[in-house]
Design a protein around this motif. Structure first.
Motif, PDB file in Angstrom:
ATOM      1  N   LEU A   1       0.853  -1.190   0.000  1.00 16.64           N
ATOM      2  CA  LEU A   1       0.000   0.000   0.000  1.00 16.64           C
ATOM      3  C   LEU A   1       0.886   1.237   0.000  1.00 16.64           C
ATOM      4  N   ASN A   2       0.256   2.416  -0.108  1.00 16.72           N
ATOM      5  CA  ASN A   2       1.067   3.635  -0.024  1.00 16.72           C
ATOM      6  C   ASN A   2       0.959   4.250   1.379  1.00 16.72           C
ATOM      7  N   GLU A   3       1.862   5.191   1.654  1.00 14.68           N
ATOM      8  CA  GLU A   3       1.924   5.766   2.994  1.00 14.68           C
ATOM      9  C   GLU A   3       0.660   6.549   3.340  1.00 14.68           C
ATOM     10  N   ARG A   4       0.049   7.158   2.327  1.00 17.29           N
ATOM     11  CA  ARG A   4      -1.193   7.891   2.577  1.00 17.29           C
ATOM     12  C   ARG A   4      -2.277   6.952   3.105  1.00 17.29           C
ATOM     13  N   THR A   5      -2.325   5.746   2.566  1.00 20.18           N
ATOM     14  CA  THR A   5      -3.279   4.748   3.053  1.00 20.18           C
ATOM     15  C   THR A   5      -2.977   4.389   4.501  1.00 20.18           C
ATOM     16  N   TYR A   6      -1.692   4.281   4.819  1.00 20.87           N
ATOM     17  CA  TYR A   6      -1.309   3.992   6.204  1.00 20.87           C
ATOM     18  C   TYR A   6      -1.937   5.029   7.135  1.00 20.87           C
ATOM     19  N   PHE A   7      -1.771   6.309   6.813  1.00 19.86           N
ATOM     20  CA  PHE A   7      -2.253   7.368   7.701  1.00 19.86           C
ATOM     21  C   PHE A   7      -3.777   7.518   7.685  1.00 19.86           C
ATOM     22  N   ARG A   8      -4.446   6.916   6.728  1.00 19.52           N
ATOM     23  CA  ARG A   8      -5.902   6.871   6.773  1.00 19.52           C
ATOM     24  C   ARG A   8      -6.378   5.922   7.878  1.00 19.52           C
ATOM     25  N   HIS A   9      -5.541   4.955   8.190  1.00 21.98           N
ATOM     26  CA  HIS A   9      -5.917   3.948   9.188  1.00 21.98           C
ATOM     27  C   HIS A   9      -5.304   4.172  10.559  1.00 21.98           C
ATOM     28  N   PHE A  10      -4.088   4.722  10.603  1.00 21.81           N
ATOM     29  CA  PHE A  10      -3.368   4.855  11.875  1.00 21.81           C
ATOM     30  C   PHE A  10      -2.709   6.225  11.965  1.00 21.81           C
ATOM     31  N   ALA A  11      -2.794   6.831  13.157  1.00 20.73           N
ATOM     32  CA  ALA A  11      -2.262   8.182  13.347  1.00 20.73           C
ATOM     33  C   ALA A  11      -0.737   8.232  13.304  1.00 20.73           C
ATOM     34  N   ASP A  12      -0.080   7.166  13.780  1.00 24.57           N
ATOM     35  CA  ASP A  12       1.381   7.131  13.780  1.00 24.57           C
ATOM     36  C   ASP A  12       1.833   5.681  13.803  1.00 24.57           C
ATOM     37  N   LYS A  13       3.128   5.462  13.909  1.00 25.79           N
ATOM     38  CA  LYS A  13       3.608   4.082  13.813  1.00 25.79           C
ATOM     39  C   LYS A  13       3.433   3.287  15.097  1.00 25.79           C
ATOM     40  N   ARG A  14       3.094   3.948  16.200  1.00 24.07           N
ATOM     41  CA  ARG A  14       2.763   3.220  17.426  1.00 24.07           C
ATOM     42  C   ARG A  14       1.362   2.631  17.363  1.00 24.07           C
ATOM     43  N   GLU A  15       0.433   3.416  16.838  1.00 24.28           N
ATOM     44  CA  GLU A  15      -0.983   3.046  16.915  1.00 24.28           C
ATOM     45  C   GLU A  15      -1.333   1.786  16.123  1.00 24.28           C
ATOM     46  N   VAL A  16      -0.482   1.401  15.184  1.00 24.24           N
ATOM     47  CA  VAL A  16      -0.738   0.179  14.425  1.00 24.24           C
ATOM     48  C   VAL A  16      -0.753  -1.041  15.354  1.00 24.24           C
ATOM     49  N   LEU A  17      -0.074  -0.938  16.500  1.00 24.36           N
ATOM     50  CA  LEU A  17      -0.048  -2.037  17.460  1.00 24.36           C
ATOM     51  C   LEU A  17      -1.121  -1.923  18.535  1.00 24.36           C
ATOM     52  N   PHE A  18      -1.875  -0.819  18.536  1.00 27.47           N
ATOM     53  CA  PHE A  18      -2.862  -0.595  19.591  1.00 27.47           C
ATOM     54  C   PHE A  18      -4.271  -0.444  19.038  1.00 27.47           C
ATOM     55  N   ASP A  19      -4.486  -0.978  17.875  1.00 20.75           N
ATOM     56  CA  ASP A  19      -5.799  -0.915  17.239  1.00 20.75           C
ATOM     57  C   ASP A  19      -6.824  -1.681  18.079  1.00 20.75           C
ATOM     58  N   GLY A  20      -8.036  -1.211  18.104  1.00 15.25           N
ATOM     59  CA  GLY A  20      -9.103  -1.917  18.804  1.00 15.25           C
ATOM     60  C   GLY A  20      -9.265  -1.548  20.265  1.00 15.25           C
ATOM     61  N   GLU A  21      -8.519  -0.560  20.718  1.00 14.32           N
ATOM     62  CA  GLU A  21      -8.571  -0.166  22.135  1.00 14.32           C
ATOM     63  C   GLU A  21      -9.969   0.299  22.546  1.00 14.32           C
ATOM     64  N   ALA A  22     -10.628   1.089  21.719  1.00 14.27           N
ATOM     65  CA  ALA A  22     -11.968   1.587  22.062  1.00 14.27           C
ATOM     66  C   ALA A  22     -12.964   0.433  22.126  1.00 14.27           C
ATOM     67  N   ASP A  23     -12.852  -0.524  21.205  1.00 13.60           N
ATOM     68  CA  ASP A  23     -13.745  -1.684  21.224  1.00 13.60           C
ATOM     69  C   ASP A  23     -13.514  -2.531  22.473  1.00 13.60           C
ATOM     70  N   LEU A  24     -12.245  -2.711  22.836  1.00 15.28           N
ATOM     71  CA  LEU A  24     -11.915  -3.485  24.033  1.00 15.28           C
ATOM     72  C   LEU A  24     -12.512  -2.817  25.270  1.00 15.28           C
ATOM     73  N   ARG A  25     -12.331  -1.504  25.372  1.00 11.76           N
ATOM     74  CA  ARG A  25     -12.872  -0.765  26.515  1.00 11.76           C
ATOM     75  C   ARG A  25     -14.391  -0.927  26.582  1.00 11.76           C
ATOM     76  N   ALA A  26     -15.060  -0.762  25.446  1.00  9.93           N
ATOM     77  CA  ALA A  26     -16.519  -0.873  25.420  1.00  9.93           C
ATOM     78  C   ALA A  26     -16.977  -2.278  25.806  1.00  9.93           C
ATOM     79  N   THR A  27     -16.280  -3.286  25.338  1.00 11.42           N
ATOM     80  CA  THR A  27     -16.608  -4.677  25.656  1.00 11.42           C
ATOM     81  C   THR A  27     -16.478  -4.935  27.153  1.00 11.42           C
ATOM     82  N   MET A  28     -15.402  -4.441  27.749  1.00 13.00           N
ATOM     83  CA  MET A  28     -15.166  -4.678  29.171  1.00 13.00           C
ATOM     84  C   MET A  28     -16.162  -3.910  30.043  1.00 13.00           C
TER      85      MET A  28
END
Length: 196
Positions: free
Chosen positions: A39-66
């Protein structure tokens, strides 16, 4: 999210995990992650704010589930027993994503910036669990202590599961909470006599 968007997210996460494992977090760029994912880098930033957040996806869903699990727990239970179903639901999410979860934890452990982000995520979840317990009538101090202790116990169980996958995370969670109950029980302390 359209199927192609979910697929792009998954590919970016996998590419990041591979590159972080090969080169380390600090020596990997978002452009390299995108290229590895096809993919291109622009696509990356459409999904993740920075290079850390790619490993922390789903945090809001996890919080809501718990938080939902805490709200749905039967009435009349003590705080740890109210929290246990929430940790079981979180555990099922980890188990379903084990191929991602295990190497993700290794990358986080090796990277101070990611450990800091993991601690911030934990604080955010602890605050949400504290609020959920308070909404059930648990006093503020007890709610905070139960949420913090429960989160630490969940992490203990998750690490035990990573180290020994022959048992389910639920089994490790049961054992960890049994240990917590034992530690919380009123056990008489035997004073040692000097010279014994």
């Amino acid at each position: 999210m359209p199927r192609s968007g979910a697929d792009a997210r998954r590919r970016l996460q996998q590419a990041a995990l591979e590159l972080y494992g090969e080169r380390g977090f600090d020596r990997t760029t978002t452009a390299e992650i995108a290229a590895r994912a096809g993919l291109n880098e622009r696509t990356y930033f459409r999904h993740f704010a920075d290079k850390r957040e790619v490993l922390f996806d789903g945090e809001a869903d996890l919080r809501a589930t718990m938080v939902e699990a805490v709200a749905e727990a039967p009435e009349g239970l003590p705080p740890f027993e109210i929290l246990l179903p929430a940790f079981r639901r979180a555990g099922r999410i980890l188990e379903a994503n084990r191929p991602f979860s295990e190497p993700r934890l290794a990358v986080i452990a090796a990277t101070p910036a990611l450990r800091e982000r993991e601690l911030a995520k934990g604080a955010y979840l602890i605050a949400a669990l504290t609020d959920a317990l308070r909404q059930r009538g648990v006093p503020a101090g007890h709610a905070a202590l139960a949420a913090e202790t429960g989160w630490a116990t969940f992490h203990h169980a998750a690490q035990a599961w990573i180290d020994d996958p022959s048992e389910s995370l639920d089994s490790h969670l049961d054992r960890a909470f049994d240990d917590l109950r034992t530690l919380s029980a009123k056990i008489p302390v035997v004073r040692r006599v000097p010279g014994d």
